[in-house]
Scaffold this motif. Structure first.
Motif, short mmCIF file in Angstrom:
data_model
loop_
_atom_site.label_atom_id
_atom_site.label_comp_id
_atom_site.label_asym_id
_atom_site.label_seq_id
_atom_site.Cartn_x
_atom_site.Cartn_y
_atom_site.Cartn_z
N LYS A 1 0.77 -1.06 -0.17
CA LYS A 1 -0.04 -0.15 0.10
C LYS A 1 0.85 1.28 0.05
O LYS A 1 0.64 1.93 0.90
CB LYS A 1 -0.95 -0.03 1.31
N HIS A 2 1.74 1.40 -1.05
CA HIS A 2 2.63 2.30 -0.99
C HIS A 2 2.85 2.63 -2.44
O HIS A 2 4.02 2.28 -3.10
CB HIS A 2 4.07 2.10 -0.22
N PHE A 3 1.93 3.35 -3.03
CA PHE A 3 2.17 3.71 -4.50
C PHE A 3 1.61 5.19 -4.84
O PHE A 3 0.94 5.66 -4.12
CB PHE A 3 1.50 2.47 -5.51
N GLU A 4 1.96 5.47 -6.08
CA GLU A 4 1.43 6.69 -6.62
C GLU A 4 1.02 6.68 -8.27
O GLU A 4 1.56 5.85 -8.86
CB GLU A 4 2.52 7.82 -6.30
N ILE A 5 0.10 7.25 -8.48
CA ILE A 5 -0.31 7.49 -9.87
C ILE A 5 -0.28 8.85 -10.38
O ILE A 5 -0.69 9.72 -9.72
CB ILE A 5 -1.95 7.00 -9.90
N ARG A 6 0.43 8.96 -11.36
CA ARG A 6 0.42 10.42 -12.02
C ARG A 6 -0.41 10.08 -13.60
O ARG A 6 -0.08 9.35 -14.17
CB ARG A 6 1.85 10.50 -12.52
N SER A 7 -1.29 11.16 -13.73
CA SER A 7 -2.23 10.86 -14.94
C SER A 7 -1.81 11.67 -16.13
O SER A 7 -1.25 12.58 -15.64
CB SER A 7 -3.66 11.12 -14.54
N ASP A 8 -1.88 11.21 -17.15
CA ASP A 8 -1.36 12.08 -18.30
C ASP A 8 -2.61 12.43 -19.06
O ASP A 8 -2.54 13.36 -20.05
CB ASP A 8 -0.64 11.28 -19.34
N GLN A 9 -3.83 11.93 -18.75
CA GLN A 9 -5.26 12.18 -19.56
C GLN A 9 -6.44 12.30 -18.77
O GLN A 9 -6.26 11.51 -17.69
CB GLN A 9 -5.41 11.22 -20.73
N ALA A 10 -7.00 13.40 -19.06
CA ALA A 10 -8.41 13.40 -18.10
C ALA A 10 -9.43 13.08 -19.40
O ALA A 10 -9.16 13.65 -20.58
CB ALA A 10 -8.73 14.80 -17.62
N MET A 11 -10.53 12.44 -18.99
CA MET A 11 -11.52 11.99 -19.85
C MET A 11 -12.90 12.44 -19.19
O MET A 11 -13.36 11.52 -18.69
CB MET A 11 -11.40 10.68 -20.22
N PRO A 12 -13.17 13.79 -19.36
CA PRO A 12 -14.58 14.03 -18.65
C PRO A 12 -15.64 13.87 -19.71
O PRO A 12 -15.63 13.31 -20.77
CB PRO A 12 -14.56 15.75 -18.84
N MET A 13 -16.97 13.87 -18.96
CA MET A 13 -18.27 13.72 -19.70
C MET A 13 -18.19 14.77 -20.57
O MET A 13 -18.35 15.94 -20.30
CB MET A 13 -19.39 13.36 -18.82
N ALA A 14 -18.39 14.54 -21.91
CA ALA A 14 -18.39 15.63 -23.10
C ALA A 14 -19.88 16.02 -22.80
O ALA A 14 -20.71 15.42 -23.30
CB ALA A 14 -18.00 14.94 -24.36
N THR A 15 -19.98 17.37 -22.35
CA THR A 15 -21.37 17.85 -22.49
C THR A 15 -21.18 19.09 -23.56
O THR A 15 -20.34 19.48 -23.91
CB THR A 15 -21.66 18.56 -21.01
N ALA A 16 -22.49 19.72 -23.65
CA ALA A 16 -22.53 20.85 -24.65
C ALA A 16 -21.82 21.80 -24.14
O ALA A 16 -21.17 22.44 -25.08
CB ALA A 16 -23.94 21.29 -24.68
N SER A 17 -21.42 22.22 -22.95
CA SER A 17 -20.60 23.19 -22.31
C SER A 17 -19.12 22.89 -22.67
O SER A 17 -18.30 23.95 -23.03
CB SER A 17 -20.83 23.34 -20.82
N LEU A 18 -18.51 21.80 -22.29
CA LEU A 18 -17.34 21.47 -22.67
C LEU A 18 -17.13 21.42 -24.38
O LEU A 18 -15.97 21.78 -24.72
CB LEU A 18 -17.13 20.06 -21.99
N ASN A 19 -18.01 20.93 -24.76
CA ASN A 19 -17.81 21.15 -26.39
C ASN A 19 -17.64 22.46 -26.72
O ASN A 19 -16.88 22.96 -27.69
CB ASN A 19 -18.93 20.34 -27.33
N SER A 20 -18.23 23.72 -26.20
CA SER A 20 -18.29 25.00 -26.38
C SER A 20 -16.70 25.47 -26.18
O SER A 20 -16.35 26.22 -27.11
CB SER A 20 -19.29 25.72 -25.75
#
Length: 180
Positions: A35-54
């Motif tokens: 139980k000794h680890f770290e995650i570094r993320s390189d991509q975020a994948m949000p829910m694509a909504t009309a606001s994010l598309n704008s």
């Protein structure tokens, strides 16, 4: 004779990748069991909504990003598991469904401490780990599912009581010694 030669080359290439996968799988097993680890993320994948598309259409996302996949390269982020404690800082892209505004931590997801619930299970068939984390901060609650793959890749899925869901892809690694 040529066919036997080609088959033996293909077989030997396949077996060397299994050795590498086995070493990575064993390394992942050590990190998770300690139980000794770290995650570094390189991509975020949000829910694509009309606001994010704008926002995407206006060109406000980093180069190479879209409403459904945003590059996090150069942005600080982490999910650290140290014993029974969890520290999370993930930038958030999406919409609030209800409730209060963003706090002094900004619009990101920032959690630290001992989770209300944390369960780690191993999927023996697929040789991957699933980490389920439940945490609360003020009036918002988070259900976080982390999938750790034998090749050291990860997927973090975050469901919140006040925000649209988002996922992150990245890599798992040991926590650097200066952070211990």
């Amino acid at each position: 004779m040529l066919i036997v030669f080609l088959v033996s080359i293909l077989y030997s290439c396949g077996s060397s990748s299994r050795v590498t996968d086995n070493a990575q799988s064993q390394r992942l097993e050590e990190l998770v069991s300690e139980k000794h680890f770290e995650i570094r993320s390189d991509q975020a994948m949000p829910m694509a909504t009309a606001s994010l598309n704008s926002i995407s259409d206006a060109g406000l996302f980093p180069p190479g990003s879209s409403a459904g996949q945003i590059s996090l390269i150069g942005n600080p982020n982490y999910l650290k598991v140290t014993g029974d404690s969890v520290a999370i800082y993930l930038p958030y892209f999406g919409e609030r469904q209800m409730g209060g505004g963003y706090n002094h931590d900004g619009p990101g997801i920032k959690l630290e401490g001992i989770p209300d619930e944390m369960e780690i299970t191993k999927d023996e068939q697929k040789q991957r780990y699933i980490v389920q984390i439940e945490m609360k901060k003020a009036t918002e609650s988070f259900d976080i599912e982390v999938t750790l793959f034998p090749n050291m890749n990860s997927i973090i899925s975050v469901n919140s009581s006040q925000r649209f869901p988002i996922r992150y892809s990245g890599t798992v690694q040991p926590i650097p010694s200066e952070d211990k």
